[in-house]
Design a protein around this motif. Structure first.
Motif, short mmCIF file in Angstrom:
data_model
loop_
_atom_site.label_atom_id
_atom_site.label_comp_id
_atom_site.label_asym_id
_atom_site.label_seq_id
_atom_site.Cartn_x
_atom_site.Cartn_y
_atom_site.Cartn_z
N ALA A 69 0.83 -1.20 0.00
CA ALA A 69 0.00 0.00 0.00
C ALA A 69 0.86 1.26 0.00
CB ALA A 69 -0.93 -0.01 1.22
N TYR A 70 1.89 1.29 0.84
CA TYR A 70 2.78 2.44 0.91
C TYR A 70 3.52 2.64 -0.42
CZ TYR A 70 6.63 5.46 2.39
OH TYR A 70 7.54 6.47 2.49
N ALA A 71 3.99 1.55 -1.01
CA ALA A 71 4.71 1.64 -2.28
C ALA A 71 3.84 2.25 -3.37
CB ALA A 71 5.20 0.25 -2.70
N MET A 72 2.54 1.94 -3.36
CA MET A 72 1.63 2.52 -4.34
C MET A 72 1.47 4.02 -4.13
SD MET A 72 -1.69 3.70 -4.71
CE MET A 72 -2.60 2.98 -3.34
N ILE A 73 1.37 4.45 -2.86
CA ILE A 73 1.18 5.88 -2.57
C ILE A 73 2.38 6.70 -3.03
CG2 ILE A 73 0.94 7.57 -0.70
CD1 ILE A 73 -0.59 5.36 0.85
#
Length: 269
Positions: free
Chosen positions: A123-127
Motif C-alpha cells: 500500500a505504501y509503495a503505491m502511494i
C-alpha cells in the motif's frame, strides 16, 4: 476500462453495509424485529455477491485492485477463500508494477485490505510510486494539495482521494479504534478514543514514523524508530483513556494514561 469493476459489485457492497448499519442502529434502539430484518437482508446480499460475482475461489468480478479490496474490506469473502482473495489482491498490484489502477472507492478500501493481509508495504509503495498515476505524482507535478482526479483537468484542492492520509495514521502509526472504527457500535467505552488500539505496521521502507491525534480526552502520540536491529516505540495515552498496545513479538499490553517506551525486535522483512 477493464480495470474498473462492475457497479453491480461496488453498489452491492454498499447496499450490504447499509443494511448492516441499519440493523445495528435498530438494535441500539431496541427495535428487535427491524434489527433482524435488516440483518437478514445484509446476509442475503452477501450470499448473492458470492454466488454471482465470485468468479473463482477468492476472485471477485474482474479480480482487480478495487474489486478485491472492496470484497475484502466489506467482509464479503468467506473464511475459506480469504487467503486466495488476499493473494489475488497483492497480484493485482504486482500486475501494474505497483501503480494504482483505482478510483476513489478502491483507494479507500484496497489500502485497508492490503494492511489486513499484512501487506502495508504494498500500500505504501503505491502511494509513493514516482510514476503516474499516484499521489506522489501530483506532488512531482507541483501539486501542493490533493487533486480531484489522476489527471490535471479538475479541481486541484479536493479531498476525494484523501483517505490514504487517514490510512497512514491508522496503519503506519497504528492509531486506531479497537473495532477498526468502521462500524456503529453500542459500546460507549470505545467511542471517541476513550479506548485506543496502538498497532503500528513496521514496513521495510520506513525507519521512522511519528503521528499525533488530538482526541476529546487529549493528545494520542505514537513514534517509532529503528535502532540497531530493534524498534523503539514511544506512546502517550491521554487522561481518562486506555490503550491496547499490540506489537510484533510481544503479548498485547493494556496501558493507562501516561507516556510509555517499549523496544521490540525489528521485523526481518
Amino acid at each position: 476500462s477493464k480495470a474498473m469493476p462492475s457497479t453491480l459489485l461496488t453498489s452491492s457492497c454498499y447496499y450490504m453495509q447499509a443494511q448492516e448499519i441499519a440493523s445495528k442502529i435498530a438494535e441500539i434502539k431496541g427495535l428487535k424485529d427491524d434489527a433482524a430484518r435488516f440483518a437478514a437482508g445484509a446476509a442475503k446480499t452477501k450470499a448473492a455477491i458470492n454466488s454471482r460475482l465470485m468468479k473463482a475461489p477468492g476472485v471477485y468480478d474482474n479480480g482487480g485492485q478495487t474489486a478485491q479490496g472492496m470484497a475484502l474490506s466489506f467482509g464479503v469473502v468467506p473464511e475459506e477463500h480469504l487467503a486466495a482473495a488476499r493473494k489475488r489482491l497483492v497480484e493485482a498490484f504486482a500486475a501494474t508494477g505497483g501503480r494504482t489502477q483505482m478510483g476513489v472507492l478502491g483507494m479507500k478500501y484496497s489500502l485497508r485490505a492490503l494492511s489486513e493481509a499484512g501487506r502495508s508495504d504494498v500500500a505504501y509503495a503505491m502511494i509513493v510510486h514516482p510514476g503516474s498515476p499516484s499521489p506522489a505524482d501530483w506532488a512531482r507535478k507541483g501539486g501542493t494539495a490533493l487533486w480531484e482526479d489522476w489527471e490535471a483537468g479538475a479541481s486541484r484542492n479536493h479531498i476525494m482521494f484523501g483517505d490514504f492520509a487517514c490510512w497512514a495514521y491508522q496503519r503506519l502509526a497504528g492509531i486506531r479504534l479497537p473495532d477498526g472504527g468502521s462500524a456503529a457500535t453500542p459500546d460507549p467505552p470505545v467511542r471517541a478514543f476513550r479506548e485506543v488500539l496502538i498497532a503500528p505496521d513496521f514496513i521495510p521502507q520506513l525507519n521512522y514514523v511519528s503521528a499525533e491525534v488530538m482526541s476529546m480526552y487529549g493528545r494520542i502520540s505514537v513514534k517509532w524508530r529503528r535502532e540497531a536491529g530493534k524498534v523503539r516505540v514511544d506512546v502517550v495515552v491521554p487522561p481518562n483513556s486506555t490503550a491496547r498496545l499490540r506489537l510484533p513479538g510481544m503479548p498485547e499490553r493494556k496501558l493507562g494514561a501516561g507516556p510509555y517506551s517499549v523496544t521490540v525486535d525489528s521485523p526481518s522483512s
